[in-house]
Design a protein around this motif. Structure first.
Motif, mmCIF file in Angstrom:
data_model
loop_
_atom_site.group_PDB
_atom_site.id
_atom_site.type_symbol
_atom_site.label_atom_id
_atom_site.label_comp_id
_atom_site.label_asym_id
_atom_site.label_seq_id
_atom_site.Cartn_x
_atom_site.Cartn_y
_atom_site.Cartn_z
ATOM 1 N N ALA A 139 -42.724 30.798 -43.780
ATOM 2 C CA ALA A 139 -43.582 29.729 -43.542
ATOM 3 C C ALA A 139 -43.670 29.006 -42.589
ATOM 4 O O ALA A 139 -44.651 28.633 -41.724
ATOM 5 N N ASP A 140 -42.886 27.608 -43.220
ATOM 6 C CA ASP A 140 -42.964 26.510 -42.632
ATOM 7 C C ASP A 140 -41.476 26.268 -42.256
ATOM 8 O O ASP A 140 -40.252 26.644 -42.645
ATOM 9 N N GLU A 141 -41.566 24.910 -41.679
ATOM 10 C CA GLU A 141 -40.452 24.159 -41.270
ATOM 11 C C GLU A 141 -39.460 24.193 -42.798
ATOM 12 O O GLU A 141 -38.515 24.891 -42.491
ATOM 13 N N GLN A 142 -40.121 23.429 -43.788
ATOM 14 C CA GLN A 142 -39.306 22.991 -44.388
ATOM 15 C C GLN A 142 -38.911 24.132 -45.425
ATOM 16 O O GLN A 142 -37.693 24.383 -46.126
ATOM 17 N N SER A 143 -39.383 25.413 -45.443
ATOM 18 C CA SER A 143 -38.908 26.013 -45.968
ATOM 19 C C SER A 143 -37.987 27.462 -45.621
ATOM 20 O O SER A 143 -36.315 27.077 -45.918
ATOM 21 N N ARG A 144 -37.452 26.581 -43.946
ATOM 22 C CA ARG A 144 -36.762 27.291 -43.374
ATOM 23 C C ARG A 144 -35.308 26.599 -43.461
ATOM 24 O O ARG A 144 -33.881 26.983 -43.475
ATOM 25 N N PHE A 145 -35.678 24.992 -43.985
ATOM 26 C CA PHE A 145 -35.237 24.127 -44.056
ATOM 27 C C PHE A 145 -33.788 24.268 -45.071
ATOM 28 O O PHE A 145 -32.411 23.633 -44.716
ATOM 29 N N CYS A 146 -34.145 24.061 -46.035
ATOM 30 C CA CYS A 146 -34.132 24.138 -47.456
ATOM 31 C C CYS A 146 -33.028 26.326 -47.754
ATOM 32 O O CYS A 146 -32.684 26.029 -48.445
ATOM 33 N N PHE A 147 -33.649 26.839 -47.562
ATOM 34 C CA PHE A 147 -33.580 27.972 -47.214
ATOM 35 C C PHE A 147 -31.902 27.766 -46.603
ATOM 36 O O PHE A 147 -30.721 28.133 -47.212
ATOM 37 N N GLU A 148 -31.965 27.209 -45.345
ATOM 38 C CA GLU A 148 -30.596 27.531 -44.688
ATOM 39 C C GLU A 148 -29.694 26.594 -44.923
ATOM 40 O O GLU A 148 -28.402 26.467 -45.972
ATOM 41 N N LYS A 149 -30.135 25.094 -46.136
ATOM 42 C CA LYS A 149 -29.172 24.345 -47.018
ATOM 43 C C LYS A 149 -29.100 24.597 -48.033
ATOM 44 O O LYS A 149 -27.664 24.810 -48.560
ATOM 45 N N LEU A 150 -29.447 25.772 -48.947
ATOM 46 C CA LEU A 150 -29.038 26.716 -50.080
ATOM 47 C C LEU A 150 -27.921 27.070 -49.439
ATOM 48 O O LEU A 150 -27.322 27.883 -50.625
ATOM 49 N N ILE A 151 -27.778 27.725 -48.651
ATOM 50 C CA ILE A 151 -26.934 28.865 -48.229
ATOM 51 C C ILE A 151 -25.490 27.789 -47.824
ATOM 52 O O ILE A 151 -24.294 28.561 -48.289
ATOM 53 N N GLU A 152 -25.837 26.730 -46.918
ATOM 54 C CA GLU A 152 -24.959 25.650 -46.881
ATOM 55 C C GLU A 152 -24.305 25.342 -48.837
ATOM 56 O O GLU A 152 -22.567 25.618 -48.706
ATOM 57 N N TYR A 153 -24.845 24.929 -49.185
ATOM 58 C CA TYR A 153 -24.337 24.806 -50.494
ATOM 59 C C TYR A 153 -23.800 25.374 -51.666
ATOM 60 O O TYR A 153 -22.129 25.327 -51.446
ATOM 61 N N LYS A 154 -24.146 26.650 -51.899
ATOM 62 C CA LYS A 154 -23.627 28.236 -52.374
ATOM 63 C C LYS A 154 -21.815 28.056 -51.664
ATOM 64 O O LYS A 154 -21.151 28.561 -52.736
ATOM 65 N N ILE A 155 -21.832 28.018 -50.019
ATOM 66 C CA ILE A 155 -20.434 28.539 -49.561
ATOM 67 C C ILE A 155 -19.934 26.701 -49.833
ATOM 68 O O ILE A 155 -18.500 27.473 -49.952
ATOM 69 N N THR A 156 -20.375 25.822 -49.458
ATOM 70 C CA THR A 156 -19.376 24.751 -49.608
ATOM 71 C C THR A 156 -19.173 24.357 -51.208
ATOM 72 O O THR A 156 -18.032 23.548 -51.706
ATOM 73 N N GLY A 157 -20.244 24.253 -51.872
ATOM 74 C CA GLY A 157 -20.469 23.279 -53.179
ATOM 75 C C GLY A 157 -20.370 22.028 -53.458
ATOM 76 O O GLY A 157 -20.624 21.418 -53.977
ATOM 77 N N LYS A 158 -21.023 21.379 -51.950
ATOM 78 C CA LYS A 158 -20.829 20.147 -51.874
ATOM 79 C C LYS A 158 -22.498 19.487 -52.214
ATOM 80 O O LYS A 158 -23.416 20.629 -52.370
ATOM 81 N N LEU A 159 -22.526 19.100 -53.175
ATOM 82 C CA LEU A 159 -23.753 18.135 -53.232
ATOM 83 C C LEU A 159 -24.458 17.953 -51.833
ATOM 84 O O LEU A 159 -26.031 17.803 -51.952
#
Length: 353
Positions: A139-159
């Motif tokens: 519903a909001d931009e912060q959720s979409r940003f968080c969602f994308e960053k979580l996927i990026e994190y899960k793949i890269t393992g970076k902090l």
């Protein structure tokens, strides 16, 4: 629109660890380290050793590895890679990890708390239609940003991507009011009830608090003895009433176990009957799916505000939102991640449109 190529172009921490010539050391012991070691075996990644914080060393051996101090490794090895093997929620510990990451290449793999599997590029490709559907529901931009960053994190393992999507724990997305009927699944010793009371100024209509562990339940009873209109249920949560076995003395992380202690199982719909509810919180160590099945009538009938942990199992990030959406399409969704390494404090919030 979510772009899969953006994620497929990222460097997977698994590929990097397999290809590196640097020795790889695991930081931490316990269940988290065991999970990392199993992944190392599966992907043929060599482990050069294990180290722990100075106060935990004491000539210990874990899985055949002599536990060392980081300072000892640094004095003998010029360049090496570190993989975190435990969960860090306390700020002091996270700051220590951040400081280590400034000196060494460090990965924080997103190991599921319960169950098998990893959120790899192949896993993302297999499930991208579902992942994309959840992204469009946010519903909001912060959720979409968080969602994308979580996927990026899960793949890269970076902090870096994990830290980038952190939110303040004090944000009141739920807009809790003074007449809430609160169902707390995984009430532990009452800490989340205290958070609820702080958010509502101490006012509410009724509370149902469910906690399976007997020791936690005793403390929960003591800590809530002064509250009115509160029902305490010493049971596990499931899709229907019955019995289950749980590992004895599990603390906050209660797990089902075939050789554990037998306890009753209740569903949310059974607990509520025809009563209303306005807010349900679920943080029950990977049993969120079964809890949702057992709350189907309440969710359909009352459209309560939902606060659901979506980090215990590898697919929770997208499977749980889709499950709620299928049960009641009248919700709008928000996702927030709170400071924790790895992404073990990520919640879905569902509010009536």
């Amino acid at each position: 629109m979510l772009d899969i190529n953006k994620f497929l172009s990222l460097d997977s921490y698994l590929d990097v660890l397999k290809a590196t010539d640097e020795p790889i050391f695991i930081y931490g012991m316990g269940d988290g380290c065991l999970k990392v070691l199993r992944v190392f075996d599966e992907y043929m990644i060599p482990c050069a050793g294990i180290f722990a914080s100075d106060e935990f060393v004491r000539d210990k051996v874990f899985e055949g590895h002599q536990i060392r101090r980081l300072s000892e490794i640094e004095s003998h090895v010029d360049k090496f890679t570190i993989v975190l093997g435990f969960g860090a929620g306390y700020e002091e510990i996270r700051e220590k990890i951040d400081e280590i990451a400034m000196r060494h290449r460090l990965y924080v793999p997103d190991m599921p708390v319960v169950g098998d599997g990893l959120f790899t590029k192949d896993y993302l490709k297999e499930n991208f239609d579902k992942v994309s559907e959840v992204y469009e529901l946010l519903a909001d931009e912060q959720s979409r940003f968080c969602f994308e960053k979580l996927i990026e994190y899960k793949i890269t393992g970076k902090l870096e991507p994990l830290k980038a999507c952190e939110s303040s724990p004090w944000e009141n997305i739920l807009n809790l009011g003074s007449d809430e009927i609160y169902v707390d699944l995984g009430a532990y010793t009452g800490d989340t009830i205290s958070d609820f009371l702080e958010a509502t100024g101490g006012y509410y209509k009724a509370i149902y608090a469910v906690e399976p562990d007997k020791r936690n339940f005793r403390k929960l009873s003591e800590n809530t003895s002064s509250l009115h209109d509160i029902s305490l249920i010493n049971a596990a949560i499931g899709s229907e009433d019955g019995v289950a076995r749980i590992r004895k003395g599990g603390g906050r992380m209660i797990r089902r176990s075939d050789d554990g202690v037998e306890i009753p199982v209740r569903s949310v719909d059974s607990i509520l009957g025809d009563s209303d509810c306005s807010y349900i919180k679920m943080d029950i160590e990977g049993e969120e799916k079964t809890a949702l099945i057992g709350a189907k009538n309440a969710i359909d009938r009352c459209s309560p505000k939902l606060n659901i942990a979506i980090y215990h199992r590898v697919g929770d990030l997208f499977e749980l939102p889709l499950m709620v959406h299928e049960m009641n399409p009248g919700y709008k969704f928000y996702i927030r991640h709170y400071p924790y390494y790895p992404a073990w404090d990520t919640n879905l919030y569902a509010l009536r449109k």
